[in-house]
Design a protein around this motif. Structure first.
Motif, PDB file in Angstrom:
ATOM      1  N   VAL A  98      59.894 -32.852   2.448  1.00  0.00           N
ATOM      2  CA  VAL A  98      59.883 -34.298   2.697  1.00  0.00           C
ATOM      3  C   VAL A  98      59.904 -35.021   1.351  1.00  0.00           C
ATOM      4  N   ILE A  99      60.638 -36.109   1.289  1.00  0.00           N
ATOM      5  CA  ILE A  99      60.873 -36.812   0.026  1.00  0.00           C
ATOM      6  C   ILE A  99      59.585 -37.132  -0.733  1.00  0.00           C
ATOM      7  N   ARG A 100      59.637 -36.868  -2.030  1.00  0.00           N
ATOM      8  CA  ARG A 100      58.559 -37.152  -2.985  1.00  0.00           C
ATOM      9  C   ARG A 100      59.253 -37.564  -4.273  1.00  0.00           C
ATOM     10  N   LYS A 101      59.426 -38.841  -4.456  1.00  0.00           N
ATOM     11  CA  LYS A 101      60.167 -39.304  -5.634  1.00  0.00           C
ATOM     12  C   LYS A 101      59.328 -40.311  -6.408  1.00  0.00           C
ATOM     13  N   VAL A 102      59.252 -40.113  -7.716  1.00  0.00           N
ATOM     14  CA  VAL A 102      58.504 -41.009  -8.599  1.00  0.00           C
ATOM     15  C   VAL A 102      59.427 -41.459  -9.719  1.00  0.00           C
ATOM     16  N   GLU A 103      59.461 -42.769  -9.959  1.00  0.00           N
ATOM     17  CA  GLU A 103      60.211 -43.328 -11.079  1.00  0.00           C
ATOM     18  C   GLU A 103      59.279 -44.229 -11.868  1.00  0.00           C
ATOM     19  N   THR A 117      58.925 -43.225  -3.728  1.00  0.00           N
ATOM     20  CA  THR A 117      59.642 -43.147  -2.459  1.00  0.00           C
ATOM     21  C   THR A 117      59.031 -41.988  -1.687  1.00  0.00           C
ATOM     22  N   ALA A 118      58.549 -42.301  -0.487  1.00  0.00           N
ATOM     23  CA  ALA A 118      57.850 -41.326   0.342  1.00  0.00           C
ATOM     24  C   ALA A 118      58.331 -41.470   1.786  1.00  0.00           C
ATOM     25  N   TRP A 119      57.804 -40.641   2.681  1.00  0.00           N
ATOM     26  CA  TRP A 119      58.282 -40.656   4.069  1.00  0.00           C
ATOM     27  C   TRP A 119      58.103 -42.015   4.728  1.00  0.00           C
ATOM     28  N   TRP A 120      57.098 -42.761   4.343  1.00  0.00           N
ATOM     29  CA  TRP A 120      56.821 -44.051   4.990  1.00  0.00           C
ATOM     30  C   TRP A 120      57.665 -45.186   4.449  1.00  0.00           C
ATOM     31  N   GLY A 121      58.180 -45.036   3.223  1.00  0.00           N
ATOM     32  CA  GLY A 121      58.970 -46.108   2.641  1.00  0.00           C
ATOM     33  C   GLY A 121      58.924 -46.099   1.130  1.00  0.00           C
ATOM     34  N   ILE A 122      58.987 -47.286   0.566  1.00  0.00           N
ATOM     35  CA  ILE A 122      58.992 -47.459  -0.880  1.00  0.00           C
ATOM     36  C   ILE A 122      57.742 -48.210  -1.294  1.00  0.00           C
TER      37      ILE A 122
END
Length: 151
Positions: A98-103, A117-122
């Motif tokens: 499941v998406i796990r994105k950090v900027e 950016t995670a499963w629930w949104g931004i």
């Protein structure tokens, strides 16, 4: 000779500054991943490592019927920990794919801005650094995550 010494000093100083900045960027990324994993895995220790007790988190959820975003209640530090506890107790874990994105968006000496950016949104978050540790102070979010943002 003076210009050579000045050149060496400037290069040494810039490398020192660059490595500190890279260290801080990594620390902010780790804090944000602790935030995601805390919610995904019900890990309150990771949330405690990421969130300041004075957390101010709120957001907007898209209403399926009206297709408009509506304000969602504020989540306090205590509510975040309770959410994690509930995930753990009910075993509602998010899978590893499941998406796990950090900027990291921007960083000063004592403050930083990041996007998660995670499963629930931004989530857009503001962090501060105290005693060498980066922690999340404020979060504004929107959900659900649009298909265009998913892995």
């Amino acid at each position: 000779m003076k210009s050579y010494l000045l050149f060496v000093f400037c290069i040494s100083f810039s490398l020192l500054s660059f490595s500190q900045s890279e260290e801080d960027i990594s620390a902010v990324e780790k804090t944000c991943m602790n935030y995601i994993e805390g919610f995904y895995k019900g890990d309150s220790l990771k949330l405690k490592a990421a969130l300041k007790p004075r957390l101010y988190k709120f957001g907007y959820w898209k209403n399926k019927d009206t297709n408009t975003y509506e304000y969602s209640n504020q989540m306090t530090y205590e509510q975040a920990l309770a959410y994690a506890k509930n995930v753990l107790e009910k075993k509602k874990f998010q899978a590893d794919d499941v998406i796990r994105k950090v900027e990291v968006l921007d960083m000063g000496n004592h403050i930083a801005a990041a996007k998660v950016t995670a499963w629930w949104g931004i989530d857009y978050m503001l962090l501060s650094k105290e005693e060498g540790k980066w922690m999340i102070e404020q979060v504004i979010w929107e959900g659900p995550l649009e298909k265009s943002h998913k892995n």
